[in-house]
Design a protein around this motif. Structure first.
Motif, PDB file in Angstrom:
ATOM      1  N   VAL A 300      -2.453 -55.680 -20.953  1.00  0.00           N
ATOM      2  CA  VAL A 300      -3.364 -55.054 -20.004  1.00  0.00           C
ATOM      3  C   VAL A 300      -3.185 -53.537 -20.071  1.00  0.00           C
ATOM      4  O   VAL A 300      -2.057 -53.040 -20.114  1.00  0.00           O
ATOM      5  CB  VAL A 300      -3.113 -55.550 -18.569  1.00  0.00           C
ATOM      6  CG1 VAL A 300      -4.031 -54.825 -17.578  1.00  0.00           C
ATOM      7  CG2 VAL A 300      -3.331 -57.057 -18.478  1.00  0.00           C
ATOM      8  N   THR A 301      -4.297 -52.846 -20.100  1.00  0.00           N
ATOM      9  CA  THR A 301      -4.305 -51.382 -20.053  1.00  0.00           C
ATOM     10  C   THR A 301      -4.915 -50.953 -18.726  1.00  0.00           C
ATOM     11  O   THR A 301      -5.891 -51.552 -18.262  1.00  0.00           O
ATOM     12  CB  THR A 301      -5.129 -50.799 -21.218  1.00  0.00           C
ATOM     13  OG1 THR A 301      -4.506 -51.162 -22.447  1.00  0.00           O
ATOM     14  CG2 THR A 301      -5.214 -49.281 -21.122  1.00  0.00           C
ATOM     15  N   ALA A 302      -4.314 -49.929 -18.113  1.00  0.00           N
ATOM     16  CA  ALA A 302      -4.802 -49.440 -16.824  1.00  0.00           C
ATOM     17  C   ALA A 302      -5.105 -47.954 -16.920  1.00  0.00           C
ATOM     18  O   ALA A 302      -4.407 -47.205 -17.615  1.00  0.00           O
ATOM     19  CB  ALA A 302      -3.763 -49.683 -15.730  1.00  0.00           C
ATOM     20  N   LEU A 303      -6.126 -47.528 -16.218  1.00  0.00           N
ATOM     21  CA  LEU A 303      -6.498 -46.123 -16.134  1.00  0.00           C
ATOM     22  C   LEU A 303      -6.405 -45.682 -14.679  1.00  0.00           C
ATOM     23  O   LEU A 303      -6.850 -46.405 -13.775  1.00  0.00           O
ATOM     24  CB  LEU A 303      -7.918 -45.900 -16.658  1.00  0.00           C
ATOM     25  CG  LEU A 303      -8.185 -46.334 -18.103  1.00  0.00           C
ATOM     26  CD1 LEU A 303      -9.663 -46.164 -18.444  1.00  0.00           C
ATOM     27  CD2 LEU A 303      -7.305 -45.542 -19.063  1.00  0.00           C
ATOM     28  N   GLY A 304      -5.818 -44.511 -14.468  1.00  0.00           N
ATOM     29  CA  GLY A 304      -5.684 -43.970 -13.131  1.00  0.00           C
ATOM     30  C   GLY A 304      -6.023 -42.492 -13.120  1.00  0.00           C
ATOM     31  O   GLY A 304      -6.299 -41.891 -14.163  1.00  0.00           O
TER      32      GLY A 304
END
Length: 469
Positions: A300-304
């Motif tokens: 899983v890749t997350a962007l913040g």
């Protein structure tokens, strides 16, 4: 070859071992004592330490005998007779178990079988580690110190008991250093030259995207965990990435997932956990990739987003170390001692309050506690900050259901380490607990500080080899 030499060679051949006959084992076994075993051990103690050796007047009983956490191990012969025993318990009989245990009252009957005393010492060491101890001490009569040394114990000093010289010794417990080596030590060699994160960011949980206020994070879940517990793997895929963004002080924007599964029904189970977590944290899944007919896998890749990312390497010697952790919940089924589930029962508001803690506090440095455990993660933060760390074991917030050894080496669900100058303000963390539990110091590695003021080494040096930011 002479006939006698040929016969000797044949006798040494493994092919001639008669496996139909089980080799004879010792005529005794070590077990945790029942009430009768405890009584037999106390009788042996009375005879040896009071009547014969005169180390104690009247009785050798003390507060440890009344501690319900105390464990007695006895060696019984096949007929049931107790041939010897040893006692172990938390070092402070009247205080909380902070992971510091001591062994005492090692005794064997006169003429006991060879090796029985050593076996009792080894069994006590293993039992203390199983109880979550990170320090295990003993005070040994000088004449027996060489036995303990041969078994791997280390001398810490000299003392006197009952008018006789004794040696203070400790059993080296290396589980925290081993965990750090297994999970993080190859990173320096593998990632050298990649300039991860840009200037000022080394070994961080997320990476600032150059020229933007975007933070990117990516985590893969162990394939064995995906295979065994697919819904939990999906949940954790979101959890660990949101934690990574939160440790950088970033607000989550969205997620991307990549799933491998043997068939559509298995993929649906992984996605069910991922969807549930996405909803719980209020972070949308923006897209991803699914591959069927392959071994189980999940990434899983997350962007913040943040204009002020908090680095792991912002700490300095003299900074206070704080742990903010959610102590609610319990061990995840099938992962006792390794994964603490503090999130699946929390509301969205509670999860978001904990997730925004670092952003609202704006500490000098921060890192979320992950697969290296609390001590290994502290070692990485200190390494990125160019210093070492001391952890006050008794000051670490900990749920009652977790031993110290398990708690500081597990994945705690929601846990953030932050550092700053002493007395710096700290934001409210919702249902999580925040406590000062150590400091950054000159040097490298992590030491544990105990209630008696002594220090023991948990991680002897840099964890990742990536160096300072």
């Amino acid at each position: 070859m002479a006939p006698e030499d040929e016969r000797a060679a044949l006798e040494r051949s493994v092919l001639l071992v008669d496996f139909r006959h089980t080799p004879a084992g010792p005529a005794w076994q070590i077990e945790e004592a029942d009430a009768a075993g405890v009584a037999a051990h106390r009788a042996l103690r009375q005879r040896a330490f009071v009547e014969e050796q005169g180390l104690f007047a009247g009785t050798d009983r003390d507060g440890t005998d009344d501690d319900p956490r105390a464990v007695t191990l006895v060696a019984r012969e096949t007929g049931g007779t107790v041939l010897g025993g040893v006692r172990l318990a938390p070092a402070d009989p009247g205080g909380p178990d902070v992971g510091w245990w001591s062994g005492s009252r090692l005794v064997v009957v006169p003429g006991a079988p060879h090796g029985l005393g050593a076996a009792l010492v080894n069994a006590a060491s293993a039992r203390a580690e199983a109880a979550g101890a990170l320090r295990f001490d003993a005070t040994v009569q000088d004449r027996y110190a060489p036995l303990f040394t041969r078994l791997g114990w280390q001398t810490t000093g000299a003392t006197e008991l009952g008018g006789r010289p004794h040696t203070a010794m400790t059993w080296p417990i290396g589980r925290l250093a081993a965990l750090a080596r297994a999970t993080k030590s190859p990173l320096g060699g593998l990632l050298g030259g990649l300039h991860l994160g840009g200037a000022g960011f080394v070994g961080d949980d997320g990476a600032p995207v150059p020229g933007t206020d975007v933070i990117a994070a990516c985590d893969a879940i162990l394939p064995s965990m995906v295979e065994r517990d697919p819904e939990w793997a999906g949940w954790c895929g979101v959890l660990v990435n949101v934690n990574d963004l939160s440790a950088m002080g970033a607000a989550p924007l969205g997620l991307l997932d990549a799933i491998g599964a043997r068939d559509a029904s298995f993929a649906a189970r992984v996605l069910a956990g991922l969807k549930a977590a996405s909803s719980a944290w209020g972070v949308p899944v923006l897209g991803g990739h699914t591959q069927l007919g392959v071994p189980a896998g999940l990434s899983v890749t997350a962007l913040g987003q943040t204009s002020r990312p908090v680095p792991a390497g912002g700490g300095r010697a003299g900074h206070e170390v704080r742990l903010t952790a959610d102590l609610g919940g319990g061990w995840r089924r099938g992962h006792t001692g390794r994964q603490w589930d503090s999130t699946s029962g929390r509301s969205t508001a509670e999860l978001q309050a904990m997730g925004s803690f670092v952003a609202r506090t704006a500490p000098a440095s921060a890192k979320d506690v992950s697969m290296a455990g609390l001590v290994g993660t502290l070692g990485m933060l200190a390494e990125a900050s160019g210093c070492g760390a001391v952890l006050d074991v008794a000051a670490v917030p900990r749920p009652a259901a977790a031993s110290v050894g398990d708690w500081v080496s597990c994945f705690p669900g929601t846990g953030f380490l932050t550092t700053d100058v002493p007395g710096a303000p700290v934001a409210d963390a919702g249902p999580a607990t925040t406590a000062v539990c150590g400091e950054l110091v000159p040097g490298a590695g992590v030491q544990l500080r105990w209630p008696d003021g002594s220090l023991t080494t948990a991680v002897p040096g840099p964890v990742t080899g990536l160096g300072a930011a």
